[in-house]
Design a protein around this motif. Structure first.
Motif, PDB file in Angstrom:
ATOM      1  N   ASP A 261       0.857  -1.179   0.000  1.00 42.97           N
ATOM      2  CA  ASP A 261       0.000   0.000   0.000  1.00 42.97           C
ATOM      3  C   ASP A 261       0.897   1.235   0.000  1.00 42.97           C
ATOM      4  N   PHE A 262       0.750   2.083  -1.015  1.00 42.71           N
ATOM      5  CA  PHE A 262       1.618   3.245  -1.152  1.00 42.71           C
ATOM      6  C   PHE A 262       1.485   4.197   0.037  1.00 42.71           C
ATOM      7  N   GLU A 263       0.312   4.300   0.617  1.00 43.25           N
ATOM      8  CA  GLU A 263       0.136   5.179   1.786  1.00 43.25           C
ATOM      9  C   GLU A 263       0.977   4.686   2.963  1.00 43.25           C
ATOM     10  N   VAL A 264       1.086   3.384   3.125  1.00 40.90           N
ATOM     11  CA  VAL A 264       1.928   2.817   4.187  1.00 40.90           C
ATOM     12  C   VAL A 264       3.396   3.125   3.894  1.00 40.90           C
ATOM     13  N   VAL A 265       3.809   3.003   2.649  1.00 36.80           N
ATOM     14  CA  VAL A 265       5.199   3.305   2.269  1.00 36.80           C
ATOM     15  C   VAL A 265       5.501   4.777   2.547  1.00 36.80           C
ATOM     16  N   LYS A 266       4.575   5.673   2.216  1.00 40.38           N
ATOM     17  CA  LYS A 266       4.775   7.100   2.508  1.00 40.38           C
ATOM     18  C   LYS A 266       4.893   7.335   4.009  1.00 40.38           C
ATOM     19  N   ALA A 267       4.069   6.652   4.794  1.00 38.56           N
ATOM     20  CA  ALA A 267       4.138   6.800   6.248  1.00 38.56           C
ATOM     21  C   ALA A 267       5.477   6.300   6.788  1.00 38.56           C
ATOM     22  N   ILE A 268       5.975   5.213   6.227  1.00 37.97           N
ATOM     23  CA  ILE A 268       7.284   4.684   6.636  1.00 37.97           C
ATOM     24  C   ILE A 268       8.365   5.714   6.349  1.00 37.97           C
ATOM     25  N   ALA A 269       8.358   6.277   5.149  1.00 36.76           N
ATOM     26  CA  ALA A 269       9.368   7.276   4.773  1.00 36.76           C
ATOM     27  C   ALA A 269       9.274   8.503   5.682  1.00 36.76           C
ATOM     28  N   ASP A 270       8.061   8.957   5.940  1.00 32.67           N
ATOM     29  CA  ASP A 270       7.887  10.113   6.833  1.00 32.67           C
ATOM     30  C   ASP A 270       8.402   9.814   8.227  1.00 32.67           C
ATOM     31  N   HIS A 271       8.085   8.647   8.736  1.00 33.23           N
ATOM     32  CA  HIS A 271       8.524   8.261  10.079  1.00 33.23           C
ATOM     33  C   HIS A 271      10.050   8.202  10.166  1.00 33.23           C
ATOM     34  N   GLU A 272      10.685   7.599   9.179  1.00 35.13           N
ATOM     35  CA  GLU A 272      12.152   7.486   9.195  1.00 35.13           C
ATOM     36  C   GLU A 272      12.810   8.851   9.057  1.00 35.13           C
TER      37      GLU A 272
END
Length: 90
Positions: free
Chosen positions: A74-85
């Motif tokens: 899910d691209f939204e999850v990938v974006k959240a991962i990038a934001d978190h990191e």
């Protein structure tokens, strides 16, 4: 020149084997979340300024997507991962 080309080809094979093995290892450990784990590691490497490791984990993520049909992507999850990191590394 032939020797140089052979060395370069072997070097590329070693690199390819490494990301393929890491993808298989993540997929076996957690087939559903393996893609996200590879993305998490890529984002962490990028945030820390490790460009070669970033590319490695990005390739691992794409290999997981290729070999593991159960992987969630899910691209939204990938974006959240990038934001978190990125936030965690400032």
């Amino acid at each position: 020149m032939i020797g140089f080309l052979r060395q370069w080809i072997e070097h590329r094979r070693v690199i390819r084997r490494r990301w393929q093995e890491d993808a298989r290892r993540l997929a076996v450990a957690d087939p559903v979340n393996a893609y996200y784990e590879a993305q998490r590691r890529a984002a962490r490497s990028r945030a820390q300024g490790h460009a070669s490791e970033y590319w490695h984990w990005a390739k691992v993520a794409s290999e997981v997507a290729r070999i593991e049909p159960r992987a969630a992507m899910d691209f939204e999850v990938v974006k959240a991962i990038a934001d978190h990191e990125n936030i965690g590394r400032r």
